[in-house]
Design an enzyme around this catalytic site. Structure first.
Site, PDB file in Angstrom:
ATOM      1  N   GLY A  46       0.791  -1.275   0.101  1.00  0.00           N
ATOM      2  CA  GLY A  46      -0.028  -0.028   0.026  1.00  0.00           C
ATOM      3  C   GLY A  46       0.938   1.202   0.022  1.00  0.00           C
ATOM      4  O   GLY A  46       0.182   2.246   0.569  1.00  0.00           O
ATOM      5  N   ALA A  47       1.874   1.337  -0.604  1.00  0.00           N
ATOM      6  CA  ALA A  47       2.635   2.417  -0.509  1.00  0.00           C
ATOM      7  C   ALA A  47       2.792   3.510  -1.776  1.00  0.00           C
ATOM      8  O   ALA A  47       3.481   3.729  -2.302  1.00  0.00           O
ATOM      9  CB  ALA A  47       4.371   1.978  -0.730  1.00  0.00           C
TER      10      ALA A  47
ATOM     11  N   ILE B  32       1.429   6.507   4.260  1.00  0.00           N
ATOM     12  CA  ILE B  32       2.684   6.233   5.369  1.00  0.00           C
ATOM     13  C   ILE B  32       3.492   5.208   4.587  1.00  0.00           C
ATOM     14  O   ILE B  32       4.627   5.340   4.881  1.00  0.00           O
ATOM     15  CB  ILE B  32       2.087   5.155   6.592  1.00  0.00           C
ATOM     16  N   GLY B  33       2.942   4.022   3.789  1.00  0.00           N
ATOM     17  CA  GLY B  33       4.191   3.091   3.095  1.00  0.00           C
ATOM     18  C   GLY B  33       4.965   3.740   2.181  1.00  0.00           C
ATOM     19  O   GLY B  33       6.168   3.500   2.390  1.00  0.00           O
TER      20      GLY B  33
ATOM     21  N   SER C 153      -4.018   0.890  14.536  1.00  0.00           N
ATOM     22  CA  SER C 153      -4.353   2.301  14.823  1.00  0.00           C
ATOM     23  C   SER C 153      -5.065   2.194  16.192  1.00  0.00           C
ATOM     24  O   SER C 153      -5.422   1.136  16.655  1.00  0.00           O
ATOM     25  CB  SER C 153      -5.699   2.821  13.679  1.00  0.00           C
TER      26      SER C 153
ATOM     27  N   TYR D  44     -14.188  -0.449  11.634  1.00  0.00           N
ATOM     28  CA  TYR D  44     -12.821  -0.008  11.711  1.00  0.00           C
ATOM     29  C   TYR D  44     -12.133  -0.688  12.772  1.00  0.00           C
ATOM     30  O   TYR D  44     -11.036  -1.148  12.804  1.00  0.00           O
ATOM     31  CB  TYR D  44     -12.679   1.596  11.444  1.00  0.00           C
TER      32      TYR D  44
END
Length: 330
Positions: A30-31, A36-37, A167, A194
């Site tokens: 997921g970058a 963040i990635g 998270s 979530y």
């Protein structure tokens, strides 16, 4: 364990552990840019890794990251592999391509892809609720399929690591073992979805370490901090967040904590990758896994359902196997 200020940057974390980066292979999910990635991958490139492989859904979002890595150090091998975590056929194909590209040796896997508080009840291709699918189930399947490469990486001096980006939202809900799919959407709540997914990521880190620690693979779950530069919560408005506290109380009987281990809450883009990088690289952490990190240090989760409990950890593992249709005996 090296002690960092709560304002530590990703650059400082990589500089502190440069020997743990040099010559090693990292896989980051997921970058896409900005995320963040992507911040993690670009910072890692500064310390001469052998190979940075980015597995993500959309190629055009990753191309700027690959370019930035090559500009940082042309000697670093930078690879993109298409991965849709909500499609298990895609996950299985991507896993085979990653094994081939890394020659079945991975030192660090950073599961950073995710979604957040989807307002509409949505199912993936396997009819799994989409937040649980992308944040946890897809990563569960991918990580287990990549385990042979992690076990090879574990033979190196620093062992191998798996980092799950969770998270503080894990506090909102435990894993809903009785109704993971919200009665086909009839009882769906975006924050509960979530919280469930983020709690599952923590239990998965515990369960993976239970199974692989004796062979040198350790997993950590970490909260990177809050940040508005990434696109994760771009569909939300501030009023949406007002439901977090009452939803947490309703689901768990506990108050949501904004304080313990999470000051400062909001990170700059330069800081947002620091805690995952510390979890991935600090050699002193190897003996402390499985664990949960916030602000660059190991802390006890404040919610009871995220504290290590073998029965709950194994229950989550079995549920995850059911959802992917495959048992993993490592």
């Amino acid at each position: 364990m090296t002690v960092f200020a709560s304002t530590v940057t990703s650059e400082q974390a990589v500089a502190a552990f440069a020997p743990q980066v040099k010559g090693r292979t990292f896989v980051v999910t997921g970058a896409g840019q900005p995320s963040i990635g992507s911040s993690i991958a670009i910072e890692l490139a500064k310390a001469s890794p052998a190979h940075l492989l980015i597995a993500s859904r959309t190629a055009e979002n990753v191309h700027p990251v690959i370019t930035a890595i090559r500009e940082q150090d042309p000697s670093v091998k930078a690879t993109f592999i298409q991965l849709d975590l909500s499609d298990h056929d895609s996950v299985r194909r991507a896993a085979q391509e990653i094994l081939a590209a890394t020659k079945s040796k991975i030192d660090v896997l950073i599961n950073s892809a995710g979604n957040m508080a989807l307002k509409k009840y949505t199912l993936d291709k396997q009819s799994i609720e989409m937040q649980m699918s992308v944040n946890h189930v897809g990563h569960f399947l991918l990580t287990n399929l990549l385990t042979p490469a992690l076990l090879t990486g574990a033979k190196s001096p620093y062992g191998a690591r798996v980092i799950n980006l969770t998270s503080v939202g894990y506090q909102i809900s435990p894993v809903r073992f009785h109704d993971v799919s919200f009665s086909d959407g009839k009882t769906y709540d975006m924050w509960t979805g979530y919280g469930q997914a983020k709690a599952a990521q923590i239990l998965f880190a515990y369960g993976l370490t239970d199974r692989l620690k004796d062979r040198g693979v350790v997993a950590f779950a970490c909260h990177p901090g809050s940040n508005f530069d990434t696109k994760l919560g771009s569909h939300l408005v501030m009023d949406d967040y007002s439901d977090v506290l009452p939803t947490t109380k309703r689901n768990t009987g506990q108050e949501f904590s904004f304080i313990v281990g999470d000051e400062p809450r909001f990170k700059t883009y330069e800081q947002i990758g620091a805690t995952p990088l510390i979890a991935a690289l600090d050699p002193d952490l190897a003996g402390q896994g499985p664990a949960y990190l916030q602000n660059g240090e190991v802390v006890e989760p404040v919610a009871r359902h995220a504290v290590y409990d073998k029965g709950e950890v194994d229950r989550c593992w079995r549920l995850s196997e059911e959802l992917v249709g495959q048992k993993f005996e490592h």
